[in-house]
Design a protein around this motif. Structure first.
Motif, PDB file in Angstrom:
ATOM      1  N   PRO A   1       1.410  -2.781   6.480  1.00  0.00           N
ATOM      2  CA  PRO A   1       2.341  -1.430   6.418  1.00  0.00           C
ATOM      3  C   PRO A   1       2.757  -0.514   5.823  1.00  0.00           C
ATOM      4  O   PRO A   1       1.128  -0.901   4.421  1.00  0.00           O
ATOM      5  N   LEU A   2       2.788   0.696   5.359  1.00  0.00           N
ATOM      6  CA  LEU A   2       2.276   1.415   4.902  1.00  0.00           C
ATOM      7  C   LEU A   2       3.550   2.531   4.263  1.00  0.00           C
ATOM      8  O   LEU A   2       4.155   2.769   4.786  1.00  0.00           O
ATOM      9  N   VAL A   3       4.021   2.514   2.563  1.00  0.00           N
ATOM     10  CA  VAL A   3       4.444   3.437   2.543  1.00  0.00           C
ATOM     11  C   VAL A   3       4.198   4.805   2.022  1.00  0.00           C
ATOM     12  O   VAL A   3       3.332   5.300   1.451  1.00  0.00           O
ATOM     13  N   ILE A   4       5.358   5.441   2.743  1.00  0.00           N
ATOM     14  CA  ILE A   4       4.697   6.956   1.473  1.00  0.00           C
ATOM     15  C   ILE A   4       6.297   8.307   1.348  1.00  0.00           C
ATOM     16  O   ILE A   4       7.215   8.138   1.786  1.00  0.00           O
TER      17      ILE A   4
ATOM     18  N   ILE B   1       5.209   2.367   8.637  1.00  0.00           N
ATOM     19  CA  ILE B   1       5.309   3.064   8.013  1.00  0.00           C
ATOM     20  C   ILE B   1       6.979   3.993   7.632  1.00  0.00           C
ATOM     21  O   ILE B   1       7.987   3.711   8.014  1.00  0.00           O
ATOM     22  N   GLU B   2       7.321   3.806   6.263  1.00  0.00           N
ATOM     23  CA  GLU B   2       8.385   3.568   6.006  1.00  0.00           C
ATOM     24  C   GLU B   2       8.563   4.646   4.796  1.00  0.00           C
ATOM     25  O   GLU B   2       7.041   5.106   4.110  1.00  0.00           O
ATOM     26  N   ILE B   3       9.217   6.099   5.331  1.00  0.00           N
ATOM     27  CA  ILE B   3       9.267   7.560   4.121  1.00  0.00           C
ATOM     28  C   ILE B   3      10.075   6.847   2.940  1.00  0.00           C
ATOM     29  O   ILE B   3      10.885   6.958   3.269  1.00  0.00           O
ATOM     30  N   VAL B   4       9.765   7.042   1.747  1.00  0.00           N
ATOM     31  CA  VAL B   4      10.726   7.308   0.476  1.00  0.00           C
ATOM     32  C   VAL B   4      10.549   8.794  -0.197  1.00  0.00           C
ATOM     33  O   VAL B   4       9.397   9.010  -0.028  1.00  0.00           O
TER      34      VAL B   4
ATOM     35  N   VAL C   1       1.049  -0.905   0.196  1.00  0.00           N
ATOM     36  CA  VAL C   1      -0.189  -0.436  -0.209  1.00  0.00           C
ATOM     37  C   VAL C   1       1.236   0.610  -0.097  1.00  0.00           C
ATOM     38  O   VAL C   1       2.168   1.503   0.702  1.00  0.00           O
ATOM     39  N   VAL C   2       0.666   2.008  -1.205  1.00  0.00           N
ATOM     40  CA  VAL C   2       1.478   3.440  -1.496  1.00  0.00           C
ATOM     41  C   VAL C   2       0.625   4.658  -1.085  1.00  0.00           C
ATOM     42  O   VAL C   2       0.267   4.529  -1.897  1.00  0.00           O
ATOM     43  N   TRP C   3       1.256   5.591  -0.353  1.00  0.00           N
ATOM     44  CA  TRP C   3       0.334   7.197  -0.905  1.00  0.00           C
ATOM     45  C   TRP C   3       2.047   7.611  -1.370  1.00  0.00           C
ATOM     46  O   TRP C   3       3.611   7.658  -0.882  1.00  0.00           O
ATOM     47  N   ILE C   4       1.665   7.883  -2.335  1.00  0.00           N
ATOM     48  CA  ILE C   4       2.395   8.918  -3.132  1.00  0.00           C
ATOM     49  C   ILE C   4       1.921  10.272  -3.266  1.00  0.00           C
ATOM     50  O   ILE C   4       0.876  11.239  -3.466  1.00  0.00           O
ATOM     51  N   GLY C   5       2.615  11.889  -2.646  1.00  0.00           N
ATOM     52  CA  GLY C   5       2.335  13.189  -3.030  1.00  0.00           C
ATOM     53  C   GLY C   5       2.141  14.109  -1.632  1.00  0.00           C
ATOM     54  O   GLY C   5       3.239  13.084  -0.383  1.00  0.00           O
TER      55      GLY C   5
END
Ligand code: CP
Ligand code: NVA
Length: 303
Positions: free
Chosen positions: A174-177, A201-204, A151-155
């Motif tokens: 898990p969530l990728v931001i 939560i992974e911040i990339v 699951v990815v959040w872009i922005g």
């Protein structure tokens, strides 16, 4: 159940979130909701524009037999300096539940302290909890398991993203931001969800890597309401973060794309993706109404 508010996702327990989504899906499937909130009055106090949140809450309430009062922040004495605490105490003698959309999150938390009826956050500068729950409903409805899909959040790492962080923390997936440097979610929130909930939560900062094999991709505007004077700076900072068909090729072929709307085609998402077969935005918008029905019932009837 005593007086409950819904100001952030973490106001609920995991089982309550699951119960709300089940109930929202039941309402959507059966249309069995008539008269459930007969005679109840919902006030909506909005300092900012809204199409979906306002109309889906009003429609939810009316379909369930209740009434609504839409109060533009401009028209209340609040705009002339009447304290929030006075407004909250007065309005909660007249109505049964209040939805607030404000600039400052503290307006909602202060209102809730003085309100004797449930207060719902209809979007603040920190959170958009109702949105995150109806997004989650849409993800599940599409058969996507957030524990099995990336699951990815872009922005921007702001209000909607921060409510997604809380959903991820509460449920445990898990969530990728993926955001440009400088547009990360609040450090204190990340610390809170990591220490209290063990949130993953992974911040990339690289959209291509972020969407690699993703099953769920979510995005939002680059310029939120109230940030209009930062438009130019933000457009430059977010360059490369557009959800394009090219970017989507790196995700799973059946990945779904969410956007809370309103969308700015050509900025955070292209017309092609928004209108394409992987976009679920119209169901996502519809689901706000079903979710709001379940939420109003839960807060008003303790169910
Ligand atoms: N997604 C959402 O909250 O839309 P509105 O601003 O139209 O309410
Ligand atoms: N982040 C956006 C969400 C709008 C529903 C904003 O705050 O304007």
């Amino acid at each position: 159940m005593g007086l409950r508010h819904f100001i952030r996702v973490l106001d609920l327990k995991k089982e309550e979130v699951e119960g709300l989504i089940d109930r929202a899906m039941e309402f959507k499937r059966t249309h069995n909701f008539r008269g459930l909130l007969s005679g109840k009055i919902l006030a909506l106090i909005f300092e900012k524009a809204s199409t979906r949140t306002r109309v889906s809450f009003e429609s939810a309430m009316l379909r369930m037999g209740g009434h609504t009062l839409f109060l533009s922040g401009r028209d209340l004495q609040l705009a002339r300096g009447e304290p929030i605490k006075d407004t909250a105490r007065v309005l909660s003698r007249y109505v049964d539940v209040v939805v607030l959309r404000t600039y400052s999150h503290s307006t909602i938390t202060e209102f809730a302290v003085y309100s004797s009826v449930p207060v719902i956050n209809g979007l603040s500068d920190r959170f958009h909890p109702c949105q995150a729950l109806s997004d989650l409903m849409t993800v599940l409805e599409r058969g996507k398991d957030p524990f099995k899909e990336k699951v990815v959040w872009i922005g921007d790492g702001n209000n909607v993203a921060q409510s997604w962080i809380e959903v991820s923390a509460l449920l445990g997936f898990p969530l990728v931001i993926c955001c440009p440097p400088g547009f990360e979610p609040e450090r204190e929130l990340l610390e809170e969800v990591r220490s209290k909930h063990g949130a993953k939560i992974e911040i990339v900062h690289d959209p291509g890597e972020a969407v690699e094999d993703a099953g769920v991709i979510n995005t939002d505007v680059w310029v939120s309401m109230g940030q209009e004077e930062e438009t130019q700076r933000r457009r430059e900072a977010f360059r490369g973060f557009t959800v394009t068909a090219e970017l989507l090729k790196r995700a799973k072929p059946d990945a779904i794309v969410l956007h809370c709307l309103p969308a700015h085609r050509g900025e955070e998402i292209t017309e092609e993706v928004l209108e394409g077969p992987q976009s679920v935005v119209w169901d996502q918008s519809e689901n706000k109404m079903w979710l709001h029905m379940a939420l109003l019932e839960f807060l008003l009837k303790g169910e």
